[in-house]
Design an enzyme around this catalytic site. Structure first.
Site: not given
Ligand SMILES: NC(=O)C1=CN([C@@H]2O[C@H](COP(=O)(O)OP(=O)(O)OC[C@H]3O[C@@H](n4cnc5c(N)ncnc54)[C@H](O)[C@@H]3O)[C@@H](O)[C@H]2O)C=CC1
Ligand SMILES: N[C@@H](CC=O)C(=O)O
Ligand code: NA
Length: 921
Positions: A705, A777, A781, A898
């Protein structure tokens, strides 16, 4: 000394008897009503106009009008027995009688029972029966050591007696011990010389343990001031041998002997009787064989029409499953005789089935209690109503569960005899099982489908070789002629059995069991259920045994719905999720019965693993101070191999394609996957289709989701529309929290790069903000929603207008990009001003055009009064135009990026999974 004689007609069961046992929440009322023993859990009782009513947990009030004067009081930690005419029977096994202190403890327990008439059956002191058997063996094999071994037996009893007794009692006991040992020495000498012992010689020798322990206890009770007699049950119990190392009690003869014993001995109100030993019809000493003392207690309990038989042991009662395998197993407050029967077959710590028969015929309850934990109320085995719907409605504690308990049998093999020539041919089954009997194999379960093309049965693995050999030889001709196609052996099997009397004629019980097994990705090899419906037996692979037991046990609410969680990528979203799990864990356990255990957390270089669940208040320090080297294979294996948690989920909080590429394998292994990572669903189309196809045909779940609109219900809304038959025409919206924030705040007062830095700081951007600014990105989506809507598009099919200045696309790091971005601020400022001059705003939108099977991502201008121009913060807005929502689209709007909202979306997927796995919703 007060004494009792049995009257000519043994007392019938009185109209009423009761046993009110304390329980943390409920007590059970047991009584005989209309000749049937009944057992009700109750939370309250009251009397109106002399009529007793009991109130149960569900608020149901049951009137016990036919019950005479029943007074109820609750007493903790002591047997709650009425004064009266009825016999109470206790049986103390070898462990209870293990030393002088323990015998003293037994004496105290006997004293605390306020019944006027008590019959106490005892085993020999622990290990003594084995020591005595050993004496016979040694003497038979002419091993001189039998003499010193006999001395050891003598010493053991002498020292126990010296610690326990004094004065005349001690002298009398020791004189008898001396005399017995001297007789035994003579007898063993005879055996030594003959090199042979008949069964009755041997039974005579081994029965002495009980003779001595009964006398010691009797003296000990006398010493405490309670008049006490002892009974050599060889004078009373008459049994006839059966073929298979068992004996059948001769009730009429025993009853006659018992009456004679009472008139000749004129015993006290408390009688200590020897367990295990008896006589044959010709007055030859014999034993009751395995579990003999329990059997003695049950036979004597039946002969004297006991009020209740209490079997004292070293466990708190009968568990709902082996507590070594299922840590949440509970003690069952009650079991019906039939359930106890079923459980004992599976080696649960219950009485041997034959022990239950004598008391069952007279509805005498058996209570199993722990001598080392007198505060535990134990398990009551008594007759219980089968399909009394009122009782069923009030079922709110484990005692009234449809499935009471689960048991397993390890190390079995399945034999499958198959062939078209079997159908309609009488005698095939008989021929198969005669052959099996010939090799002495024990058939544990049988199953034959009505097509009659195969018969399959389970036998202990160690017996399957002989079974296979004889079947091949017996059916050689049929095999050669093709009438039988094969005699197949499937090794490494086990049995899981669900036991419960209420399963009978209740639809859905087996469905629930099989659903729990399917959801834990456990394959069922064979099934059997007799028409008594007390037991559903499934044959599984041995390695799935504990996992299956756990899954089934928790599915029937005997324990929590447990979910082992592995979190990959403890970055912004992953770490926020772990904190949310930490804060909510107690509430989930308490209110929803969901037990989430994070068994591992891995980043790209370090990981931590736990067998029972990581302390989420400490995971940050643990991964910093005491990590292992990250290894995704080991991580998944750790989750998969933990048999204590049947359900496992990987939560991928990375943005990594490599991790996403592993989903297929994890799902195939039965590990559920939950993720906010868009890479799998927006990656190559064929890979995506394969993944979804696997997910659809398995019981393993894949939830994502948060990949679109973070915690907003976008995917679920789209699914809801499609599954109810709506037709998607167009999905259009602002899908990027980052770009929404940027254009909501890029109003001419601050530079573009400054606002981008703010969005990154707020946690809205992807790990590399170029993924947002480039439109990738958003395109991902769009692809995710397009594919969800049935369009077969690749990411490259979506035209995307990038906002990344061309020269910066080659920056090697996100930081370098952010540093250089300010030099390109002017270009976007110009574009913004142009729009503003014509009363418009810039918005970065994505479109799924389902009608024309395409998608696009672009920077568009909207009038200031357009809904897309009204957003604030990181708001996403998604408009679904469908056959049903044609004139006005269905709109979902709210913060779409966020840490908190995204982690919340992932968390909510985890709870959805728990609810699919059986947690209450
Ligand atoms: N930040 C947001 O508002 C949103 C984020 N997402 C998704 O959530 C996911 C995480 O985003 P964030 O937490 O913001 O990124 P982030 O960069 O803060 O965290 C990602 C983490 O994954 C780790 N990582 C990367 N490759 C890895 C691997 N092969 N094995 C183990 N760990 C690994 C990194 O070291 C890091 O700690 C992304 O896929 C992003 O698209 C989805 C919706 C909203
Ligand atoms: N980086 C993305 C986070 C969610 O997928 C965004 O800005 O919407
Ligand atoms: Na959603």
């Amino acid at each position: 000394m007060k004494s009792f004689a049995l009257s000519n007609s043994l007392p019938a069961n009185p109209a009423v008897h009761r046993h009110l046992r304390p329980h943390p929440r409920l007590a059970n009322l047991q009584c005989l009503q209309n000749g049937r023993a009944q057992c009700w859990p109750l939370i309250n009782h009251f009397r109106t106009n002399g009529v007793l009513k009991v109130q149960t947990k569900g608020g149901i009030v049951k009137t016990l009008a036919s019950i005479a004067d029943v007074s109820l009081e609750q007493e903790m930690a002591k047997p709650n027995l009425p004064k009266g005419d009825m016999w109470s029977v206790h049986k103390f096994g070898g462990t209870c009688m293990g030393s002088s202190e323990r015998i003293q403890n037994v004496a105290n327990i006997v004293l605390r029972d306020p019944s006027e008439r008590k019959l106490i059956i005892v085993s020999a002191m622990s290990k003594v029966t084995d020591m005595l058997y050993n004496l016979v063996c040694k003497a038979k094999s002419r091993d001189d050591l039998y003499m010193s071994a006999l001395d050891e037996v003598f010493d053991k009893h002498m020292s126990a007696a010296k610690q326990l007794l004094e004065g005349e009692d001690l002298a009398r006991f020791l004189a008898r011990l001396h005399a017995d040992v001297s007789n035994l020495r003579t007898m063993l000498r005879a055996i030594y010389i003959a090199g042979h012992a008949t069964e009755s010689f041997s039974d005579f020798v081994v029965g002495h343990g009980e003779l001595w322990s009964a006398q010691m206890l009797s003296y000990a009770i006398n010493k405490l001031g309670q008049p006490c007699s002892w009974m050599d049950t060889r004078d009373v119990l008459i049994v006839n041998p059966t073929g298979s190392d068992q004996v059948d009690p001769d009730y009429p003869k025993s009853e006659k002997k018992l009456k004679e014993w009472f008139s000749s001995h004129n015993p006290a109100g408390t009688i200590i009787a020897t367990g295990f030993i008896a006589s044959t019809a010709d007055d030859v000493p014999t034993t009751l064989k395995r579990d003999g003392s329990d059997f003695s207690a049950a036979i004597l309990g039946a002969l004297i029409r006991a009020r209740q038989v209490t079997i004292w042991t070293d466990v708190d009662g009968v568990y709902s499953a082996d507590p070594r395998k299922v840590c949440e197993a509970v003690i069952l407050p009650t079991l019906s005789y039939q359930e106890a029967w079923e459980m004992s077959y599976f080696g649960a710590n219950v009485l041997h089935p034959r022990t239950i028969i004598p008391v069952m015929r007279l509805n005498i309850p058996i209570v199993i209690r722990n001598i080392f934990n007198l505060s535990a109320p134990g398990t009551v085995i008594c007759e219980q109503p089968i399909d009394d719907t009122a009782d069923y409605e009030m079922a709110d504690n484990n005692s009234n569960k449809l499935v009471k308990a689960f048991a397993t049998i390890d190390n079995l093999a399945l034999v499958n005899v198959e062939g078209t020539g079997m159908a309609g041919v009488p005698g095939t089954a008989s021929a198969i099982f005669s052959a099996v009997k010939e090799v002495g194999a024990n058939v544990i379960m049988i199953s034959q489908a009505s097509s009659e093309h195969s018969v399959c049965f389970a036998v202990p693995e160690k017996e399957v070789g002989a079974v296979s050999t004889i079947l091949h030889s017996r059916f050689r001709q049929a095999l050669e002629a093709g009438r039988l196609s094969q005699v197949e052996v499937i090794n490494n099997c086990c049995i899981l059995a669900a036991v419960g009397q209420r399963m009978a004629s209740t639809p859905g019980v087996s469905a629930t069991l099989f659903d729990a097994l399917a959801k834990a990705n456990i394959n069922v090899r064979a099934i059997a259920q007799g028409c008594s419906e007390y037991n559903i037996t499934v044959v599984l692979k041995q390695e799935d045994c504990i996992r299956a037991l756990r899954a089934a046990h928790s599915r029937f609410y005997l324990s929590k719905t447990t979910l082992a969680v592995g979190v990959i990528g403890p970055g912004l979203i992953g770490a926020t999720l772990l904190d949310q799990l930490r804060d909510q864990a107690a509430v989930l356990k308490e209110e929803l019965n969901i037990d989430l255990r994070v068994m591992g957390v891995t980043g790209s270089s370090k990981m931590i693993l736990s067998e029972t669940g990581i302390d989420l208040t400490k995971w940050r320090e643990m991964i910093k101070e005491n990590p292992e080297k990250a290894d995704l294979d080991r991580f998944a294996q750790h989750l998969q191999e933990n048999h204590f948690f049947p359900n496992k989920v990987v939560v991928d909080c990375t943005a990594d394609t490599e991790v996403a590429n592993r989903y297929y394998e994890w799902l195939r292994q039965g590990i559920h996957v939950i993720t906010p990572n868009k890479k799998a669903n927006s990656g190559p189309l064929d890979r995506y289709l394969k993944l979804r196809a696997l997910q659809r045909r398995s019981y393993t779940h894949y939830f994502y989701e948060a990949t679109v609109g973070a915690g907003l219900p976008i995917i679920s809304t789209l699914r809801g529309l499609l599954e109810t038959g709506d037709k998607i025409l167009r999905i259009e919206g602002i899908f990027s929290g980052t770009l929404s924030y940027i254009f909501n705040n890029f109003e001419g007062t601050r530079a573009f790069s400054e606002v981008v830095a703010e969005a990154k700081e707020a946690g809205y951007t992807e790990p590399d903000p170029r993924d947002d600014l480039s439109g990738t990105d958003v395109a991902r989506k769009v692809i995710i929603l397009a594919r969800e809507s049935g369009l077969k598009l690749e990411l490259s099919d979506i035209p995307v207008q990038s906002l990344v200045p061309e020269p910066l696309s080659v920056c090697s790091t996100a930081d370098e990009f952010m540093q250089k971005l300010p030099s390109f601020d002017a270009e976007l400022a110009q574009e913004r001003n142009n729009a503003s001059d014509s009363g418009e705003v810039l918005r970065y939108v994505g479109v799924v055009d389902a009608v024309n099977q395409k998608g696009l991502v672009e920077l568009k201008r909207y009038k200031r009064d357009h809904p897309f121009a009204q957003l604030s913060g990181s708001d996403n807005i998604i408009a679904f135009t469908t056959s049903r929502y044609k004139d006005q689209p269905l709109i979902v709007r709210g913060p779409g990026a966020g840490a908190e909202v995204t982690a919340g979306g992932v968390f909510s997927d985890i709870l959805r999974l728990a609810s699919y796995l059986g947690a209450p919703s």
